[in-house]
Design a protein around this motif. Structure first.
Motif, PDB file in Angstrom:
ATOM      1  N   PRO A   1      60.585  55.772   8.399  1.00 52.86           N
ATOM      2  CA  PRO A   1      61.854  55.905   9.132  1.00 52.86           C
ATOM      3  C   PRO A   1      61.630  55.783  10.640  1.00 52.86           C
TER       4      PRO A   1
ATOM      5  N   TYR B   1      66.877  55.647   2.492  1.00 51.59           N
ATOM      6  CA  TYR B   1      67.017  56.515   3.664  1.00 51.59           C
ATOM      7  C   TYR B   1      67.878  55.894   4.759  1.00 51.59           C
ATOM      8  N   TRP B   2      67.869  54.559   4.844  1.00 47.33           N
ATOM      9  CA  TRP B   2      68.559  53.920   5.974  1.00 47.33           C
ATOM     10  C   TRP B   2      70.059  53.726   5.738  1.00 47.33           C
TER      11      TRP B   2
ATOM     12  N   ALA C   1      69.273  52.123  10.031  1.00 52.25           N
ATOM     13  CA  ALA C   1      69.512  53.547  10.278  1.00 52.25           C
ATOM     14  C   ALA C   1      69.946  53.782  11.720  1.00 52.25           C
TER      15      ALA C   1
ATOM     16  N   GLU D   1      72.284  55.477   2.713  1.00 52.10           N
ATOM     17  CA  GLU D   1      72.417  56.145   1.411  1.00 52.10           C
ATOM     18  C   GLU D   1      73.705  55.721   0.710  1.00 52.10           C
TER      19      GLU D   1
END
Length: 277
Positions: free
Chosen positions: A258, A49-50, A19, A52
């Motif tokens: 995250p 989340y890192w 991310a 998509e």
């Protein structure tokens, strides 16, 4: 990597680091989601989340971070963080923690019941007090978890599940815990550095490791799951049955944390510095 000219094509960053690297434009957008073998990826590892939709990275290995304890030394319930932060007498002075700020602080935050990426001064003060008290019970803070356990230097070590499995192969009384207060999930991912000198070959490699039999080779060596469907039939039988890999149905779901905002990182750094004095 920020300085440039590393000469590397492939890197294997953890989820939160992917991310960060995407945000800082350090990775090539190689679009593995358009590659032939992308169809083998487990759908639950696509909308992450890192990354998509998976435009930059593919799964390498994934696992959990908890702890391992010798059930001959401690015979009670192992599925609680109490054993690391307020241990019974038989484990005091016999504990290794990872020399890793995020893993130690996140475990501590779960123990005291506060959220991750926390900037609440009162809650962090409580965390600091718990950690400082616990250090009296810790023998070492070291990444060499397998060696610490197999040499019997310690009887409990904060640990990754694959390393826990490898340690148990040499010390059969070890058990990997799934603490009721929660534990960390993580995924290491293969990605391509911006400006990679061998871009086409790097893309071929990413496609190569999404093939089930190739993903299984990595898992059989490292002792972690891989996120590629169909790889199980090529994996060692002990991998598909190991308690460190197959989570109990009543265990909490692993938490993928995250990256925290910079102001939180600075607060964490102060706690960590105090802890390491």
């Amino acid at each position: 990597v920020k300085a440039g000219a590393t000469g590397y094509d492939i890197v294997v960053p953890g989820d939160y680091m992917v991310a960060t690297m995407i945000k800082e434009d350090l990775l090539e957008r190689v679009e593995p989601n358009t590659m032939e073998n992308f169809k083998h990826l487990d759908p639950k590892w696509v909308e992450v989340y890192w990354d998509e939709g998976r435009n930059y990275s593919v799964p390498w290995q994934w696992g959990t971070t908890s702890f391992t304890v010798d059930t001959e030394v401690y015979k009670g319930d192992v599925d609680t963080l109490v054993l690391m932060f307020d241990p019974p007498p038989e484990l005091r002075g016999r504990i290794n923690m990872l020399n890793d700020m995020n893993d130690v602080l996140n475990a501590g935050l779960r123990y005291v019941g506060h959220p991750r990426c926390n900037s609440d001064k009162e809650q962090l003060k409580e965390l600091m007090e718990v950690l400082l008290k616990a250090t009296a019970y810790w023998r070492t803070m070291d990444y060499s978890t397998i060696e610490k356990l197999t040499s019997k230097d310690v009887d409990l070590s904060q640990n990754w599940n694959g390393a826990a499995m490898r340690a148990r192969a040499q010390r059969p009384t070890l058990k990997y815990a799934y603490p009721k207060e929660g534990f960390t999930g993580w995924m290491d991912n293969a990605a391509v550095l911006r400006g990679a000198p061998n871009l086409d070959n790097a893309k071929l490699f990413m496609n190569f490791i999404m093939l089930p039999e190739n993903a299984a080779l990595i898992s059989n060596f490292a002792r972690y799951a891989n996120g590629v469907m169909g790889s199980e039939e090529f994996m060692d039988k002990d991998m598909t049955e190991a308690p460190e890999i197959v989570m109990p149905v009543d265990a909490p779901a692993p938490e993928f944390v995250p990256p925290c905002e910079q102001n939180v990182v600075e607060l964490y750094n102060k706690i960590w510095t105090n802890l390491k004095k």
